[in-house]
Design an enzyme around this catalytic site. Structure first.
Site: not given
Length: 245
Positions: A132, A179, A212
């Site tokens: 991330c 995502d 995600h």
């Protein structure tokens, strides 16, 4: 599927209670979590945390996994003592919180960690793995540090720079199909531009049905259907490092 919240759903419902096998050390002006393999190694990986910081057990689990596969793993506090993001915070405040924690403003910390690995750990081959926020940082470092032998950017990419395609070190990009933070059109654009402008090895891989945070955040016993892709992504990460380091 896991982690459906915006804008950075790394931590929703899947926090591990993992304790960690390494130790915390001081590297120059920053703290870091360090774990070493059972046998001596001259290979090391800088593990770059997400917005939830260097102490998150899930990220330390990934560092321990790298050490179990023969790498010295170090997860520094790239926020340098500043408070990490918390899932209890108001997402409306996220951009303000991020202002002094840019993943493209970590050169001082990276230089300190590289020096530590070379001088105190005997590391001759160094790679990066980031998740991330750390995935963005990994992409950024691949543009600047040819001495980094390999990078694995997991659901992250540099977006605000123009010169973001001429990688200096081989990089694997791992993305999730569903995502909400990184739309697939951005992934497609990244791949097209890398094919045109990048001269080192790279690969982009999209995992169908995943969201995600799936690689390092998902508890594998929550949804057994996710487990094969979680394990595949982790295997891809290790294979990329093994190949280029």
């Amino acid at each position: 599927m896991a982690n459906e919240a915006n804008p950075c759903p790394c931590d929703i419902g899947d926090r591990s209670d993992y304790g960690g096998l390494g130790q915390e050390v001081q590297i120059d002006h920053i703290k870091a979590y360090v774990v070493k393999p059972s046998a001596p190694s001259d290979k090391a990986v800088i593990v770059i945390h997400d917005i939830f910081g260097w102490e998150l057990p899930n990220t330390r689990y990934m560092a321990d996994m790298l050490a179990a596969n023969g790498y010295i793993a170090v997860c520094p506090d790239f926020f340098v003592g500043k408070e990490a993001w918390s899932p209890t915070k108001d997402w409306a405040e996220f951009q303000e919180w991020l202002e002094d924690k840019k993943p493209t403003n970590i050169n001082k910390e990276v230089d300190a960690v590289l020096k530590f690995l070379k001088e105190q750990c005997g590391s001759k081959r160094i790679g990066t793995v980031g998740f991330c926020w750390g995935g963005v940082a990994t992409h950024y470092l691949a543009l600047l540090y040819p001495e980094i032998k390999a990078g694995v950017s997991v659901y992250g990419m540099v977006r605000e720079r123009e010169d973001k395609y001429e990688l200096k070190s081989p990089t694997l990009f791992i993305f999730a199909e569903n995502d909400q933070v990184i739309p697939l059109d951005q992934v497609s654009a990244l791949e097209a531009n890398l094919k045109e402008k990048c001269t080192v090895a790279f690969q982009l891989k999209i995992f169908p049905g995943q969201t995600h945070g799936f690689v390092h955040r998902k508890r594998e016993d929550i949804d057994p259907a996710d487990k094969p892709q979680i394990l595949e992504a982790r295997t891809d990460m290790l294979s990329w490092l093994n190949k280029h380091m």
